[in-house]
Write an enzyme that holds these catalytic residues in place. Structure first.
Site, PDB file in Angstrom:
ATOM      1  N   HIS A  12     -18.261   7.520 -11.458  1.00  0.00           N
ATOM      2  CA  HIS A  12     -18.516   6.612 -12.580  1.00  0.00           C
ATOM      3  C   HIS A  12     -18.971   5.218 -12.110  1.00  0.00           C
ATOM      4  O   HIS A  12     -18.578   4.208 -12.675  1.00  0.00           O
ATOM      5  CB  HIS A  12     -17.323   6.562 -13.545  1.00  0.00           C
ATOM      6  N   HIS A  59     -10.483  -0.254 -15.047  1.00  0.00           N
ATOM      7  CA  HIS A  59     -10.617  -1.185 -13.916  1.00  0.00           C
ATOM      8  C   HIS A  59     -10.192  -2.579 -14.361  1.00  0.00           C
ATOM      9  O   HIS A  59     -11.007  -3.490 -14.446  1.00  0.00           O
ATOM     10  CB  HIS A  59     -12.047  -1.177 -13.392  1.00  0.00           C
ATOM     11  N   HIS A 193     -15.656   5.965  -1.056  1.00  0.00           N
ATOM     12  CA  HIS A 193     -16.160   4.591  -1.107  1.00  0.00           C
ATOM     13  C   HIS A 193     -15.041   3.593  -0.839  1.00  0.00           C
ATOM     14  O   HIS A 193     -13.867   3.870  -1.108  1.00  0.00           O
ATOM     15  CB  HIS A 193     -16.875   4.268  -2.420  1.00  0.00           C
ATOM     16  N   GLU A 240      -9.475   7.400  -6.010  1.00  0.00           N
ATOM     17  CA  GLU A 240      -9.802   7.796  -7.395  1.00  0.00           C
ATOM     18  C   GLU A 240      -9.954   9.294  -7.554  1.00  0.00           C
ATOM     19  O   GLU A 240      -9.795   9.840  -8.651  1.00  0.00           O
ATOM     20  CB  GLU A 240     -11.156   7.193  -7.815  1.00  0.00           C
TER      21      GLU A 240
HETATM   22 FE   FE2 Z   1     -13.401   3.722 -10.722  1.00  0.00          FE
END
Ligand code: FE2
Lengths: 279, 128
Positions: A12, A59, A193, A240
């Site tokens: 996302h 977030h 990431h 995540e």
């Molecule tokens: Fe995220």
């Protein structure tokens, strides 16, 4: 009765939302990514779920540091795209399915998953970017969404095996809902990431490929991946990926992998995507 | 509390201890998500930040845009990125600043990102 037909895993990355909103999905940088989702949009048009159950993380948008629920289920009639600092994304308001949400909330808690209930909640790119990648740019989203927000910002996120077990409980909840509804479950976020400090930019394509193989074919084993492995091998934000296991838990033990796409980079992140159908 | 992740190089895991230390710093940063607050901060940076009872070190790091130090002092990237956005710095530019790579950072990402090889353990960085 309601049933789950398929699952979608999808990164996302906020930059993908920006690319879509600015109409630069065909350029050299974003073109290859959006091409990887062309199949997915066509598949989605045929799949036509009545409801999407979407697992994502907020977030620090709906939840800042004051309140940090590990699992928060959206139980509202609609969810407004939030201003994340650059103005809200110009995408449709996300409609909820209040009756199905209420049923799932009750079922989960009696099934020993003590989730938080959100009757009002703004949604950020974690939810709206996968909608864009799978549905494109319609005037209205084609179906209602039941959102589940998972804390993956403050360590520890829930364990992979807990997410996997929650997915199974979500399935029991959906399958005990009286109305005939076809449900597609999204697990979002990832892949490898790291956005922070001196190791930012970490990508681990080999690990990502293995993660997807285990998720599809050996989820019992893959759901045992420890937090330290996510952090070390997939980067501090790669954790995540535990959310993909909520989706996987909601599907059959045996699934057919209809589509897989992987690309580096989108901004700081490896983009991963799977479509799985119950076999 | 055991912290098996403390040997990962160049990484500050935002755990409960970091979150406790950084609470007011992070709440200051996230307040800048909203346009009204950004205006108030622009009009009077010191007066605005003083509404948040953070430490002097955190306050200086925030006002001086010391991005890695903010993380070391309890900041989290999803929060500090809002302060960065206030300064017109996006996630990728912020990573360029935190890694000291500047413009080269984007090229590294286009080339496949930072390899995992040599980047798993603190000891691999100390050998250099
Ligand atoms: Fe995220």
């Amino acid at each position: 009765m309601a049933y789950i037909s398929s699952g979608v895993a999808c990164s996302h990355v906020p930059a993908l939302g920006v690319a879509s909103d600015k109409g630069i999905t065909g350029d050299d940088y974003y073109g290859p990514i959006f091409k990887g989702f062309e199949f997915s949009k066509e598949w989605m048009e045929k799949e036509k779920p009545d409801v999407v159950f979407l697992v994502y993380n907020d977030h620090c948008t709906a939840f800042d540091a004051r309140v940090i629920p590990t699992f928060a289920l959206g139980c509202g009639t609609e969810y407004v795209p939030a201003d994340e600092g650059w103005g809200p994304r110009p995408v449709p308001v996300v409609k909820g399915h209040r009756n199905l949400s209420a049923h799932i909330a009750q079922s989960l808690i009696l099934d020993e998953f003590d989730i938080t209930i959100m009757n009002e909640m703004e949604v950020d790119h974690g939810l709206t970017v996968p909608m864009t990648m799978m549905f494109g740019q319609p005037d209205e989203w084609p179906c209602p969404v039941v959102p589940l927000a998972v804390n993956v910002v403050q360590y520890p996120a829930p364990l992979g095996r807990r997410c996997f077990a929650l997915g199974k409980a979500i399935r029991r909840a959906i399958e005990s809902y009286g109305e005939d509804l076809k449900v597609c479950v999204f697990g979002t976020g990832g892949m490898s990431h790291q956005l922070q400090h001196k190791r930012a930019g970490l990508i681990n394509a080999e690990w990502d490929a293995r993660f997807m193989d285990l998720l599809v074919n050996e989820p019992d084993k893959g759901s045992q991946i420890e937090h330290i492995e996510y952090l070390r091998e997939a980067g501090s934000e790669g954790i995540e990926l535990v959310m993909w296991y909520v989706m996987r838990g909601a599907l059959n033990d045996n699934v057919e992998e209809i589509h897989r796409f992987y690309h580096v980079p989108a901004s700081n992140t490896a983009v991963g995507h799977l479509i799985l159908e119950n076999r | 509390m055991s912290k098996p992740y403390s040997d990962i190089p160049g990484t500050i895991v935002f755990d409960s201890d970091q979150a406790a230390e950084g609470y007011y710093l992070n709440q200051f940063c996230i307040s800048l998500r909203l346009a009204d607050n950004r205006e108030l901060f622009r009009a009077d940076p010191e007066g605005y930040i003083d509404q948040y009872p953070m430490t002097a070190g955190q306050r200086n790091a925030a006002l001086n845009q010391e991005w890695n130090l903010l993380l070391e002092l309890g900041g989290n990237i999803y929060y500090t990125s809002k302060l960065a956005a206030y300064h017109g710095i996006n996630f990728q530019q912020l990573a360029g600043l935190m890694t000291g790579m500047g413009e080269d950072y984007r090229a590294m990402m286009v080339g496949g990102g930072r390899s995992i090889e040599g980047n798993r353990y603190q000891s691999e960085w100390e050998d250099e």
